[in-house]
Design an enzyme around this catalytic site. Structure first.
Site, PDB file in Angstrom:
ATOM      1  N   ASP A  97      -0.180   5.134   0.912  1.00  0.00           N
ATOM      2  CA  ASP A  97      -0.401   6.151   1.942  1.00  0.00           C
ATOM      3  C   ASP A  97      -0.382   5.548   3.339  1.00  0.00           C
ATOM      4  O   ASP A  97      -1.224   4.730   3.677  1.00  0.00           O
ATOM      5  CB  ASP A  97      -1.725   6.879   1.695  1.00  0.00           C
ATOM      6  CG  ASP A  97      -1.758   7.552   0.332  1.00  0.00           C
ATOM      7  OD1 ASP A  97      -0.801   8.283   0.019  1.00  0.00           O
ATOM      8  OD2 ASP A  97      -2.718   7.334  -0.424  1.00  0.00           O
ATOM      9  N   ASP A 119       0.852  -1.187   0.000  1.00  0.00           N
ATOM     10  CA  ASP A 119       0.000   0.000   0.000  1.00  0.00           C
ATOM     11  C   ASP A 119       0.894   1.246   0.000  1.00  0.00           C
ATOM     12  O   ASP A 119       2.060   1.179   0.371  1.00  0.00           O
ATOM     13  CB  ASP A 119      -0.884  -0.045   1.255  1.00  0.00           C
ATOM     14  CG  ASP A 119      -1.676   1.220   1.458  1.00  0.00           C
ATOM     15  OD1 ASP A 119      -2.465   1.571   0.576  1.00  0.00           O
ATOM     16  OD2 ASP A 119      -1.496   1.863   2.520  1.00  0.00           O
TER      17      ASP A 119
END
EC number: 3.1.3.-
Length: 179
Positions: free
Chosen positions: A15, A13
């Site tokens: 953020d 991922d």
């Protein structure tokens, strides 16, 4: 996992996992955590495919483009980026596993031999759980609150490992694949 060959790919991922705050930050303003680049390169040096997988609904609002995100991920050394740009309900927006299925189809992956690293239990960990991937949650970004305040939102699954940050997660991956 007994060797690097057993791990076909690592999905990471963006953020809150490799940088930023957990909130949207335009690629031109996004900053990696101090050890994130080292972590990505360690995976690649150990022969693993590294894919970004991220929900970025601000693309649908015109606040950034898929190309800007793809260029950023390429610059960081990711092999490919899977980006859900939709604001409305769809099959690729985490926690749905659509991006993982797309990568599996494109790269011939057995998702049960892949690892997902993220900071949000109710999206990253649930997407990984849906396909039987190994789940690593990091405490950066939303990770700490995912493990405490919001744990009830993903109570049906347990992470395989809880890491302080992306580099610790990568050391765990390498340590568990070099036995």
């Amino acid at each position: 996992m007994t060797s690097n060959q057993n791990v076909q790919a690592v999905f990471i991922d963006r953020d809150g996992t490799i940088g930023g705050t957990g909130h949207f930050i335009h690629p031109r303003d996004f900053e990696l955590y101090p050890t994130a680049q080292e972590a990505i390169m360690l995976l690649k040096q150990n022969g693993m495919k590294v894919f970004a997988f991220t929900n970025q609904h601000r693309i649908a609002r015109g606040q950034a483009t898929v190309q800007e995100f793809e260029a950023q991920f390429q610059e960081y050394g990711f092999d490919q980026a899977y980006i859900c740009s939709h604001e409305e309900e769809c099959g690729c927006r985490k926690p749905k596993p659509g991006m993982l299925h797309e990568a599996a189809a494109q790269h011939g992956l057995d998702l049960t031999r892949c690892i997902v690293v993220g900071d949000v239990g109710e999206t990253d960990m649930l997407a990984a759980h849906a396909v039987g991937a190994t789940k690593i949650i990091v405490r950066t970004g939303w990770g700490e609150s995912s493990l405490t305040k919001f744990r009830d939102k993903w109570a049906e699954t347990e992470p395989d490992y809880i890491a302080a940050d992306i580099l610790e997660a990568v050391h765990w991956i390498i340590g568990n694949t070099d036995e």
